[in-house]
Design a protein around this motif. Structure first.
Motif, PDB file in Angstrom:
ATOM      1  N   THR A   1      -9.484   0.399  -2.840  1.00  0.00           N
ATOM      2  CA  THR A   1      -9.906   0.197  -4.229  1.00  0.00           C
ATOM      3  C   THR A   1      -9.454  -1.189  -4.695  1.00  0.00           C
ATOM      4  O   THR A   1      -8.647  -1.855  -4.034  1.00  0.00           O
ATOM      5  N   ASP A   2      -9.946  -1.614  -5.841  1.00  0.00           N
ATOM      6  CA  ASP A   2      -9.498  -2.893  -6.396  1.00  0.00           C
ATOM      7  C   ASP A   2      -7.998  -2.862  -6.669  1.00  0.00           C
ATOM      8  O   ASP A   2      -7.303  -3.872  -6.488  1.00  0.00           O
ATOM      9  N   ALA A   3      -7.498  -1.706  -7.103  1.00  0.00           N
ATOM     10  CA  ALA A   3      -6.058  -1.572  -7.352  1.00  0.00           C
ATOM     11  C   ALA A   3      -5.267  -1.741  -6.058  1.00  0.00           C
ATOM     12  O   ALA A   3      -4.206  -2.386  -6.036  1.00  0.00           O
ATOM     13  N   ASP A   4      -5.789  -1.161  -4.948  1.00  0.00           N
ATOM     14  CA  ASP A   4      -5.125  -1.321  -3.646  1.00  0.00           C
ATOM     15  C   ASP A   4      -5.061  -2.799  -3.264  1.00  0.00           C
ATOM     16  O   ASP A   4      -4.022  -3.298  -2.815  1.00  0.00           O
ATOM     17  N   LYS A   5      -6.182  -3.483  -3.432  1.00  0.00           N
ATOM     18  CA  LYS A   5      -6.239  -4.894  -3.046  1.00  0.00           C
ATOM     19  C   LYS A   5      -5.285  -5.733  -3.882  1.00  0.00           C
ATOM     20  O   LYS A   5      -4.612  -6.633  -3.359  1.00  0.00           O
ATOM     21  N   ASN A   6      -5.219  -5.444  -5.159  1.00  0.00           N
ATOM     22  CA  ASN A   6      -4.292  -6.178  -6.022  1.00  0.00           C
ATOM     23  C   ASN A   6      -2.846  -5.930  -5.609  1.00  0.00           C
ATOM     24  O   ASN A   6      -2.014  -6.845  -5.633  1.00  0.00           O
ATOM     25  N   THR A   7      -2.544  -4.683  -5.234  1.00  0.00           N
ATOM     26  CA  THR A   7      -1.190  -4.338  -4.776  1.00  0.00           C
ATOM     27  C   THR A   7      -0.828  -5.121  -3.528  1.00  0.00           C
ATOM     28  O   THR A   7       0.277  -5.674  -3.413  1.00  0.00           O
ATOM     29  N   LEU A   8      -1.763  -5.193  -2.579  1.00  0.00           N
ATOM     30  CA  LEU A   8      -1.508  -5.906  -1.324  1.00  0.00           C
ATOM     31  C   LEU A   8      -1.348  -7.403  -1.563  1.00  0.00           C
ATOM     32  O   LEU A   8      -0.450  -8.043  -1.001  1.00  0.00           O
ATOM     33  N   ILE A   9      -2.207  -7.980  -2.386  1.00  0.00           N
ATOM     34  CA  ILE A   9      -2.129  -9.418  -2.652  1.00  0.00           C
ATOM     35  C   ILE A   9      -0.815  -9.758  -3.332  1.00  0.00           C
ATOM     36  O   ILE A   9      -0.146 -10.747  -2.998  1.00  0.00           O
ATOM     37  N   SER A  10      -0.413  -8.929  -4.291  1.00  0.00           N
ATOM     38  CA  SER A  10       0.847  -9.152  -4.984  1.00  0.00           C
ATOM     39  C   SER A  10       2.022  -9.102  -4.020  1.00  0.00           C
ATOM     40  O   SER A  10       2.934  -9.944  -4.077  1.00  0.00           O
ATOM     41  N   ALA A  11       2.006  -8.126  -3.092  1.00  0.00           N
ATOM     42  CA  ALA A  11       3.091  -7.990  -2.120  1.00  0.00           C
ATOM     43  C   ALA A  11       3.141  -9.179  -1.171  1.00  0.00           C
ATOM     44  O   ALA A  11       4.218  -9.658  -0.805  1.00  0.00           O
ATOM     45  N   ILE A  12       1.982  -9.679  -0.778  1.00  0.00           N
ATOM     46  CA  ILE A  12       1.937 -10.836   0.122  1.00  0.00           C
ATOM     47  C   ILE A  12       2.551 -12.057  -0.551  1.00  0.00           C
ATOM     48  O   ILE A  12       3.314 -12.817   0.058  1.00  0.00           O
TER      49      ILE A  12
END
Length: 372
Positions: free
Chosen positions: A218-229
């Motif tokens: 989901t968009d929320a998943d992608k935002n979570t991953l980008i933030s963690a990176i």
């Protein structure tokens, strides 16, 4: 005998930040600490923390051994990776520590009586990452190895689910584990025979498909991953999967088929006979290969015999210990090569000439006394 204890821990997912490294430094002022690892050797001292607590907080794999025979291998998994039904059997060799985030497995040997040193530890340590990956992906053979080991040493083992893993083919890492922890390969074969004969549950080993995973984010998943990176600098596959997982990895299911001492017992004797036969065949094959290689080497030496005689004399003319060692080595090779080619008389003639030419070199002659 003095005490000697070796600890090595490694983080596979992410890095140790400055705060974590500072906390580890408080545990040991002499340890080698990096952004992903911790290593220390102790004489007459010990780690200022419980190893399982260090593992649960900071690391993914670890290894410990002491010169009195104790060995512990540590593998940390995301919570829910392994079902409770697979962890409940009693064994002195397997200890499990769990919290809301992690399952920590400790594989222990109390009295390992073979020679073991830092090099052996480093060699085995290289397998732990792969063993962890296999467990995460659903290959739980390692737990069955510990069950078989407990059965072999006479422990009263509880039943565990009978899941149809392929015990006829095990990885090099699993084989190394079985050898270190003295898991009888005949019992592994008996388990394979049990699975072939009885109903069992299908293994659900996960084959990661990145395209399917990406399409479900989901968009929320992608935002979570980008933030963690951005925060960590990188993410491992296991970290990314854990952060986007929608439900527990270990959804408990009802098991109908169970592995017990009684279910495997009818196959043990046959498995032992088959294993011994396979071992004998493997030894015979190995000896045949070694024999063929030795014969080829001797044939090559015989075909190049003039050069070998020349090399032996060149080394003898160096008139030093290493030269005499090399000369002796060449001559013993020539002796075997002439024997293999059924040309002993020719060797005797050339050898007499060599001895006559080097008769004053007593140190050399001593090295050739078995050929005189």
């Amino acid at each position: 005998m003095s005490e000697y204890q070796y600890y090595k821990f490694e983080r596979l997912d992410g890095y140790l930040d400055a705060k974590a490294r500072q906390a580890l430094r408080a545990i040991s002022s002499r340890a080698e600490i990096s952004a992903t690892s911790f290593q220390i050797v102790y004489n007459y001292s010990d780690l200022k923390a419980e190893p399982h607590q260090v593992m649960l907080r900071y690391f993914d794999i670890g290894f410990y051994y002491a010169n009195w025979g104790s060995i512990d291998a540590y593998i940390k998994l995301p919570a829910g990776t392994l079902p409770d039904a697979l962890l409940g059997f009693s064994s002195d060799g397997l200890h499990v520590h769990e919290n809301d985030e992690w399952q920590l497995l400790i594989f222990s040997l109390e009295e390992y009586d073979e020679y073991f040193d830092d090099e052996n530890a480093e060699d085995f340590f290289q397998h732990l990452a792969s063993l962890r990956s296999e467990l995460i992906q659903g290959n739980w053979q390692l737990l069955y190895f510990m069950w078989l080991r407990a059965l072999d040493i006479g422990d009263d083992v509880d039943a565990i689910p009978l899941i149809n893993f392929d015990f006829n083919h095990i990885s090099d890492e699993l084989r190394a584990f079985a050898q270190l922890y003295d898991v009888p390969f005949a019992l592994i074969k008996a388990l394979a025979m049990t699975l072939a004969a009885l109903p069992s549950h299908q293994a659900k080993q996960a084959q990661f498909q990145i395209d399917a995973w990406l399409s479900n984010l989901t968009d929320a998943d992608k935002n979570t991953l980008i933030s963690a990176i951005f925060k960590q600098g990188q993410l491992t596959r296991q970290q990314a999967l854990a952060m986007t997982q929608k439900e527990s990895v270990n959804t408990e299911e009802t098991y109908r088929y169970w592995l017990t001492p009684d279910t495997i017992e009818p196959y043990i004797e046959t498995a032992q006979s088959l294993f011994q036969q396979e071992q004998a065949e493997a030894r015979a094959k190995k000896l045949a290969i070694e024999k063929a290689a030795k014969e080829k080497t001797l044939a090559d030496i015989y075909n190049q015999r003039e050069r070998r005689w020349q090399q032996a004399q060149e080394q003898a003319d160096r008139t030093c210990a290493s030269g005499y060692d090399y000369a002796s080595h060449y001559l013993h090779q020539l002796f075997e090569a002439y024997q293999f080619s059924a040309d002993e008389a020719a060797f005797d003639q050339r050898f007499k000439q060599f001895i006559a030419a080097n008769n004053s070199r007593k140190a050399l002659l001593n090295r050739l006394s078995d050929l005189l």
